[in-house]
Design a protein around this motif. Structure first.
Motif, PDB file in Angstrom:
ATOM      1  N   ASP A   1      -1.955  16.063   0.377  1.00 31.00           N
ATOM      2  CA  ASP A   1      -1.504  17.115  -0.533  1.00 31.00           C
ATOM      3  C   ASP A   1      -1.207  16.558  -1.915  1.00 31.00           C
ATOM      4  OD1 ASP A   1      -1.775  19.078   1.375  1.00 31.00           O
ATOM      5  OD2 ASP A   1       0.348  19.103   1.918  1.00 31.00           O
ATOM      6  N   GLN A   2      -0.594  15.383  -1.971  1.00 25.57           N
ATOM      7  CA  GLN A   2      -0.295  14.762  -3.261  1.00 25.57           C
ATOM      8  C   GLN A   2      -1.586  14.408  -4.000  1.00 25.57           C
ATOM      9  OE1 GLN A   2       2.158  11.384  -2.353  1.00 25.57           O
ATOM     10  NE2 GLN A   2       4.025  12.598  -2.162  1.00 25.57           N
ATOM     11  N   ALA A   3      -2.562  13.871  -3.272  1.00 25.28           N
ATOM     12  CA  ALA A   3      -3.837  13.518  -3.892  1.00 25.28           C
ATOM     13  C   ALA A   3      -4.551  14.762  -4.401  1.00 25.28           C
ATOM     14  CB  ALA A   3      -4.720  12.765  -2.901  1.00 25.28           C
TER      15      ALA A   3
ATOM     16  N   SER B   1      -6.231   6.050  -3.801  1.00 25.60           N
ATOM     17  CA  SER B   1      -5.242   5.245  -3.089  1.00 25.60           C
ATOM     18  C   SER B   1      -4.445   6.103  -2.106  1.00 25.60           C
ATOM     19  CB  SER B   1      -4.303   4.581  -4.092  1.00 25.60           C
ATOM     20  OG  SER B   1      -3.249   3.945  -3.436  1.00 25.60           O
ATOM     21  N   LEU B   2      -4.063   7.304  -2.537  1.00 24.74           N
ATOM     22  CA  LEU B   2      -3.309   8.202  -1.650  1.00 24.74           C
ATOM     23  C   LEU B   2      -4.151   8.608  -0.448  1.00 24.74           C
ATOM     24  CD1 LEU B   2      -1.581  10.447  -4.331  1.00 24.74           C
ATOM     25  CD2 LEU B   2      -0.449   8.844  -2.787  1.00 24.74           C
ATOM     26  N   VAL B   3      -5.425   8.901  -0.675  1.00 28.13           N
ATOM     27  CA  VAL B   3      -6.306   9.284   0.431  1.00 28.13           C
ATOM     28  C   VAL B   3      -6.494   8.096   1.378  1.00 28.13           C
ATOM     29  CG1 VAL B   3      -8.668   9.979   1.014  1.00 28.13           C
ATOM     30  CG2 VAL B   3      -7.460  11.121  -0.834  1.00 28.13           C
ATOM     31  N   ASN B   4      -6.623   6.891   0.842  1.00 30.14           N
ATOM     32  CA  ASN B   4      -6.761   5.712   1.694  1.00 30.14           C
ATOM     33  C   ASN B   4      -5.505   5.475   2.525  1.00 30.14           C
ATOM     34  OD1 ASN B   4      -9.374   5.129   0.923  1.00 30.14           O
ATOM     35  ND2 ASN B   4      -8.742   3.778  -0.733  1.00 30.14           N
ATOM     36  N   GLN B   5      -4.334   5.693   1.935  1.00 34.37           N
ATOM     37  CA  GLN B   5      -3.085   5.558   2.685  1.00 34.37           C
ATOM     38  C   GLN B   5      -3.033   6.574   3.820  1.00 34.37           C
ATOM     39  OE1 GLN B   5       0.399   5.668   0.175  1.00 34.37           O
ATOM     40  NE2 GLN B   5      -0.540   4.306  -1.324  1.00 34.37           N
TER      41      GLN B   5
ATOM     42  N   LYS C   1      -8.045   9.064 -10.905  1.00 32.67           N
ATOM     43  CA  LYS C   1      -8.965   8.993  -9.779  1.00 32.67           C
ATOM     44  C   LYS C   1      -8.581   7.848  -8.846  1.00 32.67           C
ATOM     45  CE  LYS C   1     -13.704   7.850  -8.700  1.00 32.67           C
ATOM     46  NZ  LYS C   1     -14.913   7.266  -9.223  1.00 32.67           N
ATOM     47  N   VAL C   2      -8.212   6.704  -9.407  1.00 34.48           N
ATOM     48  CA  VAL C   2      -7.809   5.548  -8.605  1.00 34.48           C
ATOM     49  C   VAL C   2      -6.545   5.860  -7.809  1.00 34.48           C
ATOM     50  CG1 VAL C   2      -6.928   3.187  -8.761  1.00 34.48           C
ATOM     51  CG2 VAL C   2      -8.957   3.841 -10.059  1.00 34.48           C
ATOM     52  N   LYS C   3      -5.583   6.536  -8.432  1.00 34.38           N
ATOM     53  CA  LYS C   3      -4.333   6.884  -7.742  1.00 34.38           C
ATOM     54  C   LYS C   3      -4.613   7.865  -6.600  1.00 34.38           C
ATOM     55  CE  LYS C   3       0.352   8.457  -8.426  1.00 34.38           C
ATOM     56  NZ  LYS C   3       1.083   7.450  -7.706  1.00 34.38           N
TER      57      LYS C   3
END
Length: 88
Positions: free
Chosen positions: A31-33, A61-65, A56-58
């Motif tokens: 949701d944050q991403a 990163s959220l999706v990877n987490q 985009k990088v942030k």
């Protein structure tokens, strides 16, 4: 025009009823991403390429987490299932 006929049967329930903390935290990260990307699309016209890339990088990163948390949840579930099956 005629109204569409209502389908009989039970209403489908959303899958948001799960209580697993790993899944909840993964959903929160997704949701944050999504929010970050949505805000970025809306306001991207006034931003530099570097700022768009950082956003985009942030989001990535959220999706990877979230992916890591869901992978952990799957591993925990499969371990519990394996343990239960060996007891049979």
């Amino acid at each position: 025009m005629a109204k569409a006929a209502r389908k009989s049967g039970t209403a489908k329930r959303a899958t948001g009823g799960t209580k697993d903390p790993l899944v909840q935290s993964a959903v929160k990260l997704i949701d944050q991403a999504a929010s970050l990307l949505k805000d970025g699309v809306i306001a991207s016209a006034g931003k530099t390429a570097a700022a768009r890339h950082a956003m985009k990088v942030k989001a990535s990163s959220l999706v990877n987490q979230a992916s890591d948390k869901l992978t952990d949840a799957i591993k925990d579930g499969s371990a519990a299932l394996r343990k239960g099956l060996t007891k049979l």
